[in-house]
Design an enzyme around this catalytic site. Structure first.
Site, PDB file in Angstrom:
ATOM      1  N   HIS A 197       0.785  -1.201  -0.164  1.00 48.95           N
ATOM      2  CA  HIS A 197      -0.034  -0.044  -0.031  1.00 48.95           C
ATOM      3  C   HIS A 197       0.653   1.060   0.035  1.00 48.95           C
ATOM      4  O   HIS A 197       0.493   2.385  -0.134  1.00 48.95           O
ATOM      5  CB  HIS A 197      -1.067  -0.134   1.003  1.00 48.95           C
ATOM      6  N   SER A 247       4.047   2.295   8.419  1.00 49.39           N
ATOM      7  CA  SER A 247       3.817   1.208   7.235  1.00 49.39           C
ATOM      8  C   SER A 247       4.996   1.059   6.689  1.00 49.39           C
ATOM      9  O   SER A 247       5.754   1.974   5.947  1.00 49.39           O
ATOM     10  CB  SER A 247       2.617   1.965   6.250  1.00 49.39           C
ATOM     11  N   ASP A 288       1.147  -7.608   2.261  1.00 45.78           N
ATOM     12  CA  ASP A 288       1.344  -6.277   1.971  1.00 45.78           C
ATOM     13  C   ASP A 288       2.811  -5.786   1.766  1.00 45.78           C
ATOM     14  O   ASP A 288       3.171  -5.146   2.564  1.00 45.78           O
ATOM     15  CB  ASP A 288       0.515  -5.425   2.994  1.00 45.78           C
TER      16      ASP A 288
HETATM   17  N1  ARG Z   1      -4.285   0.379   7.331  1.00 48.56           N
HETATM   18  C1  ARG Z   1      -3.100   0.486   6.543  1.00 48.56           C
HETATM   19  C2  ARG Z   1      -2.520   1.795   7.062  1.00 48.56           C
HETATM   20  O1  ARG Z   1      -2.763   2.689   7.284  1.00 48.56           O
HETATM   21  C3  ARG Z   1      -3.493   0.598   5.211  1.00 48.56           C
HETATM   22  C4  ARG Z   1      -3.944  -0.406   4.336  1.00 48.56           C
HETATM   23  C5  ARG Z   1      -4.177  -0.131   2.915  1.00 48.56           C
HETATM   24  N2  ARG Z   1      -5.203  -1.089   2.508  1.00 48.56           N
HETATM   25  C6  ARG Z   1      -6.327  -0.809   2.174  1.00 48.56           C
HETATM   26  N3  ARG Z   1      -7.394  -1.607   2.238  1.00 48.56           N
HETATM   27  N4  ARG Z   1      -6.974   0.488   2.025  1.00 48.56           N
HETATM   28  O2  ARG Z   1      -0.965   1.556   7.130  1.00 48.56           O
END
Ligand code: ARG
Length: 715
Positions: free
Chosen positions: A86, A650, A222
Site C-alpha cells: 500500500h 507502514s 502487503d
Molecule cells: N491500514 C493500513 C495503514 O494505515 C493501510 C492499508 C491499505 N489497505 C486498504 N485496503 N486500504 O497503514
C-alpha cells in the site's frame, strides 16, 4: 520540595517503565539511557551503538522514509528496498496501464535493466540528530507574545538548518517536541532515483481489501520492492541510465527461522502523528465534531469515485490510490470514534487534568499554570463548530482535484504568466508537463460528480458560515448543484486539457486568477484558512496553554507518558510477538499468526477483495512452500506484535534481538483505534507480514528467486 518532586518523577517513570514496556515511540539517540536495559531483559542482543551511531554503520542506515509518508528498509548490498504494497501502490498504479496492469497482475523485473522508474518517488536516509532545545529556548521567555516567540524560534531554526546542510548536500529539519518544550534537528539525505523491482498482484498485496483493512485475523501479503540508484560515487542523482544500485552502509539480514509468541520484536520507522498528550476537550472535539464530518465526507467522496471506477479500467487506475487512502482513514476515524467513546478516553484524561489543575492552582504554581486548563477548554468550546466545518471542506479538498486547482496548477500558471518574455518558452515547457500529468490523472465526469457530491454535503451539513461566493452563485441558479457545476466548468479554461493548452498558448489578455474555477478554488481555500484577529489571538492563547500543560504535567509528575508525540521523525518501539486476546468483536482466532490456509478459507472467486491467484492455491494444495514453511508445516502469512506504531510506520522493519528482519509492519487493529490518543496495553497490536511469506511469494509464487538470492538469509 524539589527532592520530593524528583523522586515523584522517578517513581512515575519507574512504574511507567514496567507497566508499559511495549508502549512508546523512542528517539534513537536516547536508547542507551532510557531503554537499553529494559530491551536487553526482553531479548535485545545489540548495543545501543549498533542501533544508532553517527561514527560507523548501524541499523538506522538500513531504514529509510519512503516517499514522505511511509517507511522502508534496505535488504541487500545493492540497495534493494522492501516496503508495503500500500506504500508502493501509487507508484505501481502510475506505471500501470489497462494493457499492462501491474496492480491486478503483479510484476517482477527479471533483470536490473527492466526495473521501472515512476515519475516522482524518493527515499530519505537518516544521517544524525541532536538536541537543540537549550539553544532555541534560551532565546525566548515567558513574557513574549506567541507571535514574537514564533518569529525568534523560526530565525534560530533557519540558522540551524543552514549550519548543518553542508551547502545543500543534506536536508535538515528542526522539529518541536512535547508541544514546543523541546527541539531537535534531523539531518537527512534524499535519493530520487528509486525504481520498482516487483510487486505481488492486488489479490495478494491487498488481499481482504477495505473489508479486512484494520482487522485481525488478517491474510495480506502487503509488500512491494524497489531499488535505490545513485551516481557512480554513491551520491544522490536524478534518474539516469548510467546510475548504479546504491551500495548502502548497512543492509538488514533476513531471518527465516520463524517467530514464536513472546519473541523480542522491535520496529524502527517514521510514525506520522499521535495525540497522546491531547487534552480531554480536544478528544471530545474530535469524537463529536471533527471525525464524524471526516467520516461522512469521506464516504460521500468514495461513493462518487466508486461509480466511475467501476465503469472502466483506465478510470479505476486513475483513482485506485486516492480511493484507498481516503477509505483507509474513513475506517480509521470511524474506529476511533467508536473506541474513544467505548473506552471513555476523554473522561479518564479529564480526571488527570483535574488533578493537574489542582496542582496548577497551588500558590507556587498558580501564576504560571493556573489558567492553563480553563484556556484549553474554552478554546475547544469556541472551535467545535468550526472544526466540523473544516473537516467537511478538508476532505473535499482531498478528494476533488479541481477544488484545489489554485494550489496545484495555479501557482505554476501564475509563475508562467509573470515570467520575463525571454524565459516564457522554457517555463511553458515544464508547465505543459505538469498540465499533461494533471489531466492524465483525472476523469472529467468523475471530477464533476465528486465535486458536486462533496459540495452538496458541505453546504447541507457544515452548520457554520460557508464560502459566501459559492452560496451566492448557487442562489443565482436556484440551488441547482449540477447546473452550477456545469456552468463552472463550461466557463473555465480548466474544463479540458485542450482548452487549457489553448489558453496557455494565447491567453487573450486574461489572467488565470480571473478564471471561474480558479477563483472558486481560491475562495474555498481562503475560507478554510480565514482568521479574525480574535480567533488568531485565541489560537495563540491555546498554543501557549497547551505547551504549558505539557510542561506542567512533566514538572508535576502527573504526565502519564515519557516520550513525545509522533511527528514523522525516526523512532524505535520494542515489545514482543503477542496474541490478541479474545473479545466480543474478535472471537475468531486468538493466535498470534495466520496461515495461507486461512487466506484460502476466505477465498471468494472473482471477488474484488477476496479473490486469490490460482497458482497460490496450487502451491498450498501441494504444500510446495520451499524452505519458507514453519517447522510445524504451515505457511505463515501475518503475525502480531505489541509494538507501538501508527500511520507512517507502514513498511517498517520488524527486527529480532539481533537486528535481523523477521517481518514487515503494515497495520493496526480496529479494537485499538484509540491508540493514537492512548496506548492500550491489552488490545493494541501491530499487524506484520511474516518475512517468510514475502520470500515465498517472490521465490515460489513469482519465480523471482534471483531477488531472494540478493539478500543475506539467516536460515
Ligand atoms: N491500514 C493500513 C495503514 O494505515 C493501510 C492499508 C491499505 N489497505 C486498504 N485496503 N486500504 O497503514
Amino acid at each position: 520540595m524539589t527532592r520530593l518532586k524528583t523522586s515523584l518523577i522517578a517513581l512515575t517513570f519507574f512504574i511507567g517503565f514496567f507497566v508499559h514496556a511495549d508502549e512508546g515511540m523512542w528517539f534513537l539517540m536516547f536508547i542507551e539511557r532510557l531503554n537499553q536495559r529494559d530491551m536487553e531483559k526482553m531479548g535485545l542482543q545489540l548495543t545501543a551503538d549498533e542501533i544508532y551511531s553517527i561514527n560507523h554503520s548501524s541499523l538506522k542506515d538500513a531504514v529509510v522514509q519512503f516517499n514522505g509518508g511511509c517507511t522502508a528498509e534496505i535488504i541487500s548490498k545493492d540497495g534493494l528496498i522492501l516496503t508495503n504494497h500500500h506504500c508502493g501502490f501509487g507508484a505501481i498504479a502510475e506505471l500501470s496501464t489497462p494493457a499492462n496492469d501491474y496492480l491486478t497482475n503483479g510484476w517482477w523485473a527479471s533483470k536490473r535493466e527492466d526495473e521501472m522508474k515512476p515519475k516522482s518517488l524518493y527515499v530519505r536516509f537518516f544521517v544524525r540528530m541532536d538536541d537543540v532545545s537549550k539553544r532555541i529556548l534560551d532565546k525566548v521567555n515567558g513574557t513574549m507574545t506567541e507571535s514574537e516567540r514564533e518569529k525568534i524560534i523560526k530565525e534560530e531554526i533557519a540558522a540551524i538548518e543552514k549550519e548543518n546542510s553542508e551547502n545543500g548536500k543534506y536536508t535538515v529539519s528542526v522539529r518541536s517536541f512535547f508541544q514546543g518544550n523541546e527541539y531537535y534537528y534531523f539531518v537527512y539525505q534524499d535519493y530520487k532515483d528509486v525504481r520498482l523491482v516487483g510487486t505481488p498482484p492486488n489479490s495478494i498485496g491487498k488481499f481482504g481489501g477495505d473489508t479486512d483493512n484494520w482487522e485481525w485475523p488478517r491474510h495480506t501479503g502487503d509488500f512491494s520492492m524497489f531499488r535505490v540508484y545513485a551516481d557512480s560515487l554513491g551520491n544522490p542523482a536524478e534518474f539516469s541510465s548510467t546510475n548504479v544500485p546504491l551500495q548502502p552502509k548497512h543492509h538488514l539480514p533476513v531471518n527465516i527461522k520463524g517467530v514464536q509468541e513472546g519473541d523480542f520484536a522491535m520496529i524502527l520507522g517514521y510514525p506520522g502523528r499521535t495525540n497522546r498528550w491531547l487534552p480531554a476537550s480536544g478528544i471530545n472535539q474530535n469524537v463529536k465534531f471533527a471525525y464524524p464530518a471526516w467520516v461522512e465526507a469521506s464516504k460521500t467522496a468514495m461513493d462518487a469515485m466508486k461509480i466511475h471506477m467501476a465503469k472502466d479500467p483506465a478510470t479505476r487506475l486513475k483513482y485506485d490510490s486516492k480511493y484507498a487512502s481516503i477509505a483507509n482513514y474513513w475506517k480509521n476515524r470511524a474506529g476511533m470514534i467508536e473506541a474513544l467513546t467505548k473506552f471513555k478516553t476523554a473522561k479518564s484524561k479529564a480526571k488527570n487534568e483535574q488533578a493537574f489543575n489542582n496542582w496548577a492552582n497551588e500558590p507556587t504554581h498558580k501564576e504560571k499554570y493556573g489558567k492553563v486548563v480553563a484556556t484549553i477548554n474554552s478554546f475547544y468550546d469556541a472551535t467545535n463548530d468550526k472544526s466540523r466545518h473544516d473537516n467537511y471542506l478538508s476532505i473535499l479538498f482531498r478528494s476533488s482535484a479541481f477544488a484545489t486547482i489554485s494550489r496545484s496548477l495555479g501557482p505554476q500558471i501564475q509563475a508562467y504568466e509573470r515570467a520575463k518574455e525571454e524565459d516564457k518558452a522554457i517555463a511553458l515547457q515544464t508547465l505543459k508537463i505538469a498540465v499533461t500529468d494533471f489531466y492524465a490523472s483525472i476523469s472529467l465526469q468523475a471530477e464533476k460528480d465528486i465535486l458536486a457530491a462533496g459540495l452538496s454535503l458541505y453546504l447541507a451539513k457544515a452548520n457554520f458560515p460557508v464560502v459566501p461566493s459559492i452560496e451566492l452563485a448557487l442562489m443565482a441558479v436556484k440551488n441547482d448543484m449540477n447546473l452550477f457545476i456545469d456552468n463552472l466548468f463550461k466557463n473555465s479554461v480548466f474544463e479540458t486539457y485542450e482548452k487549457l493548452l489553448a489558453y496557455l498558448d494565447n491567453s487573450n489578455g486574461m489572467a488565470i486568477s480571473d478564471d471561474p474555477l480558479m477563483s472558486f478554488s481560491t475562495n474555498m481555500i481562503a475560507h478554510l484558512n480565514q482568521r479574525t484577529d480574535a480567533s488568531f489571538a485565541q489560537q495563540n492563547e491555546f498554543l501557549r496553554a497547551y505547551r504549558l500543560l505539557v510542561e506542567g504535567l512533566r514538572e508535576s509528575g502527573l504526565a502519564t507518558i515519557e516520550y513525545p508525540d509522533a511527528n514523522s521523525t525516526l523512532r524505535l518501539t520494542y515489545g514482543k510477538v503477542s496474541a490478541l486476546p479474545k473479545d466480543k468483536r474478535n472471537d475468531a482466532v486468538t493466535n498470534y499468526y495466520t496461515t495461507l490456509q486461512g487466506a484460502i478459507n476466505k477465498y471468494k472467486p472473482n471477488d474484488a477483495e477476496f479473490d486469490l491467484p490460482k497458482r497460490l492455491m496450487e502451491l498450498n494444495d501441494a504444500k510446495d512452500f520451499g524452505e519458507y514453511a514453519d517447522k510445524n508445516g504451515y505457511m505463515p502469512v501475518n503475525f502480531l506484535t505489541n509494538n507501538d506504531i501508527t500511520g507512517g510506520n507502514s513498511g517498517s522493519p520488524v527486527l529480532n534481538g539481533k537486528g535481523e528482519l523477521i517481518g514487515l509492519a503494515f497495520d493496526g487493529n480496529i479494537e485499538a483505534m484509540a491508540g493514537d490518543v492512548i496506548f492500550d496495553d491489552l488490545l493494541q497490536k501491530t499487524i506484520n507480514v511474516d518475512i517468510r511469506y514475502v520470500l515465498f511469494i517472490i521465490d515460489k509464487y513469482a519465480g523471482a528467486k534471483h531477488i531472494v538470492d540478493e539478500m543475506t538469509i539467516i536460515r
